[in-house]
Design a protein around this motif. Structure first.
Motif, mmCIF file in Angstrom:
data_model
loop_
_atom_site.group_PDB
_atom_site.id
_atom_site.type_symbol
_atom_site.label_atom_id
_atom_site.label_comp_id
_atom_site.label_asym_id
_atom_site.label_seq_id
_atom_site.Cartn_x
_atom_site.Cartn_y
_atom_site.Cartn_z
ATOM 1 N N GLY A 254 34.644 47.001 37.910
ATOM 2 C CA GLY A 254 34.295 45.597 38.110
ATOM 3 C C GLY A 254 34.790 44.698 37.001
ATOM 4 O O GLY A 254 34.155 43.698 36.668
ATOM 5 N N LYS A 255 35.929 45.054 36.414
ATOM 6 C CA LYS A 255 36.472 44.296 35.289
ATOM 7 C C LYS A 255 37.787 43.627 35.658
ATOM 8 O O LYS A 255 38.601 44.180 36.392
ATOM 9 C CB LYS A 255 36.730 45.221 34.084
ATOM 10 C CG LYS A 255 35.499 45.932 33.564
ATOM 11 C CD LYS A 255 34.510 44.967 32.988
ATOM 12 C CE LYS A 255 33.279 45.650 32.462
ATOM 13 N NZ LYS A 255 32.230 44.712 32.115
ATOM 14 N N THR A 256 37.985 42.439 35.116
ATOM 15 C CA THR A 256 39.293 41.801 35.203
ATOM 16 C C THR A 256 40.188 42.493 34.175
ATOM 17 O O THR A 256 39.705 43.250 33.311
ATOM 18 C CB THR A 256 39.205 40.301 34.865
ATOM 19 O OG1 THR A 256 38.798 40.173 33.492
ATOM 20 C CG2 THR A 256 38.234 39.586 35.789
ATOM 21 N N GLN A 257 41.465 42.202 34.230
ATOM 22 C CA GLN A 257 42.370 42.772 33.229
ATOM 23 C C GLN A 257 41.966 42.318 31.830
ATOM 24 O O GLN A 257 41.971 43.112 30.895
ATOM 25 C CB GLN A 257 43.816 42.377 33.526
ATOM 26 C CG GLN A 257 44.373 43.051 34.759
ATOM 27 C CD GLN A 257 45.796 42.632 35.072
ATOM 28 O OE1 GLN A 257 46.223 41.518 34.748
ATOM 29 N NE2 GLN A 257 46.537 43.513 35.726
ATOM 30 N N LYS A 258 41.594 41.069 31.707
ATOM 31 C CA LYS A 258 41.175 40.540 30.394
ATOM 32 C C LYS A 258 39.904 41.239 29.908
ATOM 33 O O LYS A 258 39.808 41.627 28.749
ATOM 34 C CB LYS A 258 40.963 39.027 30.479
ATOM 35 C CG LYS A 258 40.623 38.371 29.154
ATOM 36 C CD LYS A 258 40.563 36.856 29.302
ATOM 37 C CE LYS A 258 40.376 36.069 28.058
ATOM 38 N NZ LYS A 258 39.845 36.641 26.898
ATOM 39 N N GLN A 259 38.927 41.401 30.787
ATOM 40 C CA GLN A 259 37.680 42.073 30.404
ATOM 41 C C GLN A 259 37.928 43.523 29.997
ATOM 42 O O GLN A 259 37.352 44.005 29.024
ATOM 43 C CB GLN A 259 36.678 42.022 31.560
ATOM 44 C CG GLN A 259 36.131 40.642 31.831
ATOM 45 C CD GLN A 259 35.347 40.582 33.129
ATOM 46 O OE1 GLN A 259 35.659 41.272 34.105
ATOM 47 N NE2 GLN A 259 34.317 39.745 33.149
ATOM 48 N N LEU A 260 38.808 44.206 30.733
ATOM 49 C CA LEU A 260 39.104 45.600 30.386
ATOM 50 C C LEU A 260 39.839 45.683 29.055
ATOM 51 O O LEU A 260 39.569 46.575 28.245
ATOM 52 C CB LEU A 260 39.909 46.287 31.485
ATOM 53 C CG LEU A 260 40.136 47.779 31.280
ATOM 54 C CD1 LEU A 260 38.811 48.541 31.245
ATOM 55 C CD2 LEU A 260 41.039 48.347 32.363
ATOM 56 N N SER A 261 40.721 44.734 28.799
ATOM 57 C CA SER A 261 41.442 44.745 27.520
ATOM 58 C C SER A 261 40.460 44.597 26.361
ATOM 59 O O SER A 261 40.582 45.278 25.344
ATOM 60 C CB SER A 261 42.512 43.647 27.473
ATOM 61 O OG SER A 261 41.941 42.366 27.351
ATOM 62 N N GLU A 262 39.463 43.747 26.532
ATOM 63 C CA GLU A 262 38.448 43.559 25.493
ATOM 64 C C GLU A 262 37.581 44.811 25.342
ATOM 65 O O GLU A 262 37.260 45.225 24.229
ATOM 66 C CB GLU A 262 37.584 42.347 25.821
ATOM 67 C CG GLU A 262 38.350 41.040 25.709
ATOM 68 C CD GLU A 262 37.627 39.845 26.317
ATOM 69 O OE1 GLU A 262 36.544 40.022 26.917
ATOM 70 O OE2 GLU A 262 38.172 38.725 26.196
ATOM 71 N N LEU A 263 37.219 45.427 26.465
ATOM 72 C CA LEU A 263 36.399 46.629 26.440
ATOM 73 C C LEU A 263 37.112 47.792 25.752
ATOM 74 O O LEU A 263 36.503 48.556 25.005
ATOM 75 C CB LEU A 263 36.021 47.012 27.878
ATOM 76 C CG LEU A 263 35.091 48.189 28.075
ATOM 77 C CD1 LEU A 263 33.741 47.945 27.409
ATOM 78 C CD2 LEU A 263 34.902 48.458 29.566
ATOM 79 N N LEU A 264 38.419 47.903 25.993
ATOM 80 C CA LEU A 264 39.194 48.990 25.396
ATOM 81 C C LEU A 264 39.760 48.637 24.024
ATOM 82 O O LEU A 264 40.342 49.490 23.356
ATOM 83 C CB LEU A 264 40.345 49.391 26.331
ATOM 84 C CG LEU A 264 39.935 49.974 27.680
ATOM 85 C CD1 LEU A 264 41.164 50.234 28.543
ATOM 86 C CD2 LEU A 264 39.120 51.247 27.500
ATOM 87 N N GLY A 265 39.600 47.374 23.610
ATOM 88 C CA GLY A 265 40.090 46.959 22.304
ATOM 89 C C GLY A 265 41.596 46.908 22.219
ATOM 90 O O GLY A 265 42.187 47.332 21.228
ATOM 91 N N MET A 266 42.217 46.387 23.256
ATOM 92 C CA MET A 266 43.678 46.281 23.276
ATOM 93 C C MET A 266 44.094 44.944 23.875
ATOM 94 O O MET A 266 43.251 44.213 24.400
ATOM 95 C CB MET A 266 44.296 47.442 24.040
ATOM 96 C CG MET A 266 43.846 47.563 25.472
ATOM 97 S SD MET A 266 44.509 48.986 26.355
ATOM 98 C CE MET A 266 44.249 50.303 25.231
ATOM 99 N N SER A 267 45.352 44.655 23.804
ATOM 100 C CA SER A 267 45.830 43.355 24.287
ATOM 101 C C SER A 267 45.873 43.325 25.814
ATOM 102 O O SER A 267 46.003 44.355 26.479
ATOM 103 C CB SER A 267 47.227 43.062 23.730
ATOM 104 O OG SER A 267 48.186 43.887 24.359
ATOM 105 N N LEU A 268 45.795 42.136 26.339
ATOM 106 C CA LEU A 268 45.925 41.927 27.772
ATOM 107 C C LEU A 268 47.310 42.373 28.246
ATOM 108 O O LEU A 268 47.452 42.947 29.325
ATOM 109 C CB LEU A 268 45.680 40.446 28.099
ATOM 110 C CG LEU A 268 45.812 40.017 29.552
ATOM 111 C CD1 LEU A 268 44.880 40.811 30.458
ATOM 112 C CD2 LEU A 268 45.533 38.518 29.677
#
Length: 123
Positions: free
Chosen positions: A14-28
């Motif tokens: 249920g994550k956007t690409q931006k949300q997943l990037s923040e969750l994984l600690g990496m860039s969009l």
């Protein structure tokens, strides 16, 4: 993990690409690269995605630990037993399961993805 599997996992979380990037600690841009197939998804990111999917489902109580299912006789020396994480043996490095001894991290995950301990967590 293929680009399609990565994208599907992101959607299941249920994550956007931006949300997943923040969750994984990496860039969009890195997330874009994984989903477009421009970059290979590293083993540690694949494991992290599966970890999140499994914990999102809350499937850890009542599961039989790996050392019981596999009737392990050397469990006291294994990190899965040491940390009482028999459902996360696929995630941990240094486990002593006979089927994954002397394999690379990538090979271990591929073997574990076929194991009932792992597949039951995702079902």
């Amino acid at each position: 993990m293929t680009k399609e599997e990565f994208s599907l996992a992101r959607k299941k979380l249920g994550k956007t690409q931006k949300q997943l990037s923040e969750l994984l600690g990496m860039s969009l841009k890195t997330i874009h690269s994984y989903e477009q197939g421009w970059r290979t998804i590293p083993n540690h990111i694949e494991k992290h995605i599966y970890f999140l999917l499994i914990n999102q489902r809350g499937r850890k109580d009542g599961l039989q630990p790996c050392w019981e299912l596999k009737k392990c006789t050397i469990k006291e020396n294994c990190p899965a037993w040491e940390f009482q994480s028999g459902h996360l043996c696929w995630y941990l490095s240094g486990t002593l399961c006979e089927c994954t001894l002397d394999t690379t991290k990538k090979e271990k995950l591929e073997i574990c993805k076929q194991c009932s301990i792992f597949t039951d967590l995702l079902s």
